[in-house]
Write a protein that holds these residues in place. Structure first.
Motif, PDB file in Angstrom:
ATOM      1  N   ASN A  84     121.796  19.163  60.057  1.00  0.00           N
ATOM      2  CA  ASN A  84     119.917  19.064  60.195  1.00  0.00           C
ATOM      3  C   ASN A  84     119.206  17.797  59.847  1.00  0.00           C
ATOM      4  N   LEU A  85     120.388  16.606  59.082  1.00  0.00           N
ATOM      5  CA  LEU A  85     119.544  15.939  58.728  1.00  0.00           C
ATOM      6  C   LEU A  85     118.939  14.953  59.054  1.00  0.00           C
ATOM      7  N   GLU A  86     116.937  13.938  59.727  1.00  0.00           N
ATOM      8  CA  GLU A  86     117.215  12.834  60.648  1.00  0.00           C
ATOM      9  C   GLU A  86     116.518  11.936  59.966  1.00  0.00           C
ATOM     10  N   SER A  87     116.280  12.020  58.319  1.00  0.00           N
ATOM     11  CA  SER A  87     115.858  11.045  57.709  1.00  0.00           C
ATOM     12  C   SER A  87     116.754  10.797  56.470  1.00  0.00           C
ATOM     13  N   MET A  88     117.091   9.113  56.375  1.00  0.00           N
ATOM     14  CA  MET A  88     117.744   9.124  55.017  1.00  0.00           C
ATOM     15  C   MET A  88     117.642   7.415  54.532  1.00  0.00           C
ATOM     16  N   PHE A 103     129.371   5.981  52.724  1.00  0.00           N
ATOM     17  CA  PHE A 103     129.137   6.215  54.274  1.00  0.00           C
ATOM     18  C   PHE A 103     130.164   6.619  55.104  1.00  0.00           C
ATOM     19  N   ASP A 104     131.505   5.457  54.839  1.00  0.00           N
ATOM     20  CA  ASP A 104     132.457   6.332  55.372  1.00  0.00           C
ATOM     21  C   ASP A 104     133.176   7.879  55.634  1.00  0.00           C
ATOM     22  N   ALA A 105     132.345   8.604  54.823  1.00  0.00           N
ATOM     23  CA  ALA A 105     132.748  10.418  54.790  1.00  0.00           C
ATOM     24  C   ALA A 105     131.483  10.555  55.336  1.00  0.00           C
ATOM     25  N   LEU A 106     130.145  10.465  56.032  1.00  0.00           N
ATOM     26  CA  LEU A 106     128.730  11.010  56.183  1.00  0.00           C
ATOM     27  C   LEU A 106     128.963  10.549  57.708  1.00  0.00           C
ATOM     28  N   HIS A 107     128.863  11.575  58.399  1.00  0.00           N
ATOM     29  CA  HIS A 107     128.190  12.608  58.966  1.00  0.00           C
ATOM     30  C   HIS A 107     126.942  13.274  59.847  1.00  0.00           C
ATOM     31  N   VAL A 108     126.018  12.442  60.470  1.00  0.00           N
ATOM     32  CA  VAL A 108     124.291  12.306  60.693  1.00  0.00           C
ATOM     33  C   VAL A 108     124.402  12.621  62.342  1.00  0.00           C
ATOM     34  N   PRO A 109     124.547  13.783  62.575  1.00  0.00           N
ATOM     35  CA  PRO A 109     124.290  13.334  64.634  1.00  0.00           C
ATOM     36  C   PRO A 109     122.564  13.809  64.431  1.00  0.00           C
ATOM     37  N   HIS A 112     116.810  10.304  62.321  1.00  0.00           N
ATOM     38  CA  HIS A 112     116.223   9.635  63.024  1.00  0.00           C
ATOM     39  C   HIS A 112     116.201   8.042  62.686  1.00  0.00           C
ATOM     40  N   THR A 113     116.040   8.329  61.492  1.00  0.00           N
ATOM     41  CA  THR A 113     115.166   6.943  60.805  1.00  0.00           C
ATOM     42  C   THR A 113     116.006   6.548  59.613  1.00  0.00           C
ATOM     43  N   PHE A 114     116.352   5.947  59.166  1.00  0.00           N
ATOM     44  CA  PHE A 114     116.703   4.850  58.004  1.00  0.00           C
ATOM     45  C   PHE A 114     116.715   4.316  57.009  1.00  0.00           C
ATOM     46  N   GLU A 115     116.638   3.921  56.249  1.00  0.00           N
ATOM     47  CA  GLU A 115     116.648   3.115  55.442  1.00  0.00           C
ATOM     48  C   GLU A 115     117.039   2.648  54.221  1.00  0.00           C
ATOM     49  N   PHE A 116     117.560   0.945  54.166  1.00  0.00           N
ATOM     50  CA  PHE A 116     118.384   0.606  53.131  1.00  0.00           C
ATOM     51  C   PHE A 116     118.011  -0.267  52.534  1.00  0.00           C
ATOM     52  N   GLN A 117     117.931  -0.656  51.034  1.00  0.00           N
ATOM     53  CA  GLN A 117     117.187  -1.671  49.770  1.00  0.00           C
ATOM     54  C   GLN A 117     117.820  -1.745  49.235  1.00  0.00           C
ATOM     55  N   ASN A 118     117.665  -2.985  48.846  1.00  0.00           N
ATOM     56  CA  ASN A 118     118.446  -3.523  48.208  1.00  0.00           C
ATOM     57  C   ASN A 118     117.932  -3.518  46.518  1.00  0.00           C
ATOM     58  N   VAL A 119     118.349  -3.028  46.034  1.00  0.00           N
ATOM     59  CA  VAL A 119     117.368  -3.396  44.289  1.00  0.00           C
ATOM     60  C   VAL A 119     118.237  -3.771  42.865  1.00  0.00           C
ATOM     61  N   SER A 120     119.227  -4.468  43.164  1.00  0.00           N
ATOM     62  CA  SER A 120     120.706  -5.383  42.230  1.00  0.00           C
ATOM     63  C   SER A 120     119.659  -6.550  42.137  1.00  0.00           C
ATOM     64  N   THR A 130     126.947  -5.038  53.571  1.00  0.00           N
ATOM     65  CA  THR A 130     127.338  -4.224  54.201  1.00  0.00           C
ATOM     66  C   THR A 130     128.015  -2.653  55.066  1.00  0.00           C
ATOM     67  N   GLU A 131     128.090  -2.130  54.239  1.00  0.00           N
ATOM     68  CA  GLU A 131     129.221  -1.001  54.104  1.00  0.00           C
ATOM     69  C   GLU A 131     128.211   0.011  54.859  1.00  0.00           C
ATOM     70  N   PRO A 132     127.268   0.198  55.110  1.00  0.00           N
ATOM     71  CA  PRO A 132     126.268   0.981  55.693  1.00  0.00           C
ATOM     72  C   PRO A 132     126.092   0.506  57.888  1.00  0.00           C
ATOM     73  N   LEU A 133     127.104  -0.005  58.102  1.00  0.00           N
ATOM     74  CA  LEU A 133     127.143  -0.742  59.498  1.00  0.00           C
ATOM     75  C   LEU A 133     127.629   0.500  60.157  1.00  0.00           C
ATOM     76  N   PRO A 134     128.454   0.616  59.788  1.00  0.00           N
ATOM     77  CA  PRO A 134     128.928   1.341  60.361  1.00  0.00           C
ATOM     78  C   PRO A 134     128.611   2.781  61.347  1.00  0.00           C
ATOM     79  N   PHE A 135     128.573   3.135  59.837  1.00  0.00           N
ATOM     80  CA  PHE A 135     127.887   4.697  59.786  1.00  0.00           C
ATOM     81  C   PHE A 135     126.231   4.273  60.998  1.00  0.00           C
ATOM     82  N   ILE A 136     125.847   3.117  60.637  1.00  0.00           N
ATOM     83  CA  ILE A 136     124.202   2.878  61.619  1.00  0.00           C
ATOM     84  C   ILE A 136     124.945   3.322  62.830  1.00  0.00           C
ATOM     85  N   SER A 137     125.623   2.744  63.106  1.00  0.00           N
ATOM     86  CA  SER A 137     126.353   2.410  64.973  1.00  0.00           C
ATOM     87  C   SER A 137     126.612   3.751  64.956  1.00  0.00           C
TER      88      SER A 137
END
Length: 280
Positions: A84-88, A103-109, A112-120, A130-137
């Motif tokens: 049921n996840l729509e926004s992450m 990200f490899d283990a996570l499946h979110v069918p 709707h919205t994905f935000e990724f921020q580097n705060v390091s 770059t690891e979230p890219l396959p998840f986004i695809s």
């Protein structure tokens, strides 16, 4: 019957004592798990997947990923589906091998919205970004809003991902200071080719950060092509950064772009042209 509820206050997952503080994970629709590192930090938990596995009703989730101490055996990782996840939103606090595992283990069918921020404090590119890219695809069929903030992703990887997002409506790409000379302006120009071959053909809003070397001709061509398309671009934001020495020509560039894009503003385009903050 117990209905799903929500939790507004952030939870420091690393130090949460689940024996003393009981959380009704399965009933949550909103969850914020924060990274709570300190010089005296002795984590009780490491893997965010453990708690997400218990939250099938989540619709909105915010996570801070920092240093973790995990078994390197990724074959033992059990996939997690959040139906049921729509926004992450994910904030990255440091480079860690865990990012890929997560990200490899996570499946979110229904994402709707994905935000990724580097705060390091890292300015350059590193693998965790770059690891979230396959998840986004994997979310290409449902994803409509995508935001990258202070993220350094090589052009070839970024464009490979974006080329799969045919339903994307809102894109925000604000790279770190060492990735300002990216070629997204050129790559996002719509050609006369069929819509299926264009990158993100359904964009309604676009926000980019570029170096002061960005070509005004190419920016004009980008906006023109998007405003002439269907659906047409409704909002365009460009931050121009100066990360090197020499004459700061950004005011001149902004004035020129405003003049050249004025006809699209008169046609309804919301245009925002600005100098980026000194940090980038």
């Amino acid at each position: 019957m117990m209905h799903p509820t929500s939790v507004a206050s952030p939870i420091a997952w690393g130090s949460l004592d689940t024996a003393q503080f009981c959380v009704p994970w399965s009933k949550l629709t909103q969850l914020s798990l924060q990274y709570d590192a300190s010089p005296y930090w002795n984590p009780v938990h490491n893997d965010y997947l453990d708690v997400l596995r218990e939250c099938p009703n989540l619709k909105c989730c915010s996570i801070g990923i920092g240093m973790t101490i995990l078994d390197a055996d990724t074959d033992a990782v059990v996939p997690v589906t959040l139906p049921n996840l729509e926004s992450m939103r994910v904030r990255l606090f440091c480079q860690t091998l865990y990012t890929r595992q997560f990200f490899d283990a996570l499946h979110v069918p229904k994402l709707h919205t994905f935000e990724f921020q580097n705060v390091s404090l890292s300015m350059g590119a590193f693998a965790s970004q770059t690891e979230p890219l396959p998840f986004i695809s994997r979310s290409a069929e449902t994803l409509e809003n995508l935001s990258f903030d202070t993220i350094n992703i090589p052009d070839v990887d970024m464009l490979s991902c974006l080329s799969q997002l045919h339903h994307l409506k809102h894109l925000r790409f604000l790279p770190g200071p060492l990735q300002l000379n990216h070629n997204l302006v050129d790559s996002l120009i719509l050609s006369g080719a069929p819509q299926g071959t264009s990158i993100c053909p359904r964009l309604k809003s676009l926000s980019l950060k570029c170096s002061k070397r960005v070509s005004t001709d190419r920016v004009t061509e980008l906006v023109e092509s998007r405003c002439s398309a269907s659906p047409k671009l409704g909002e365009f934001c460009l931050q121009i950064a100066a990360f090197d020495y020499g004459q700061d020509s950004r005011d001149k560039t902004i004035i020129e772009l405003r003049e050249r894009l004025n006809q699209y503003v008169e046609g309804g385009l919301q245009l925002y042209l600005m100098k980026a903050k000194p940090t980038g």
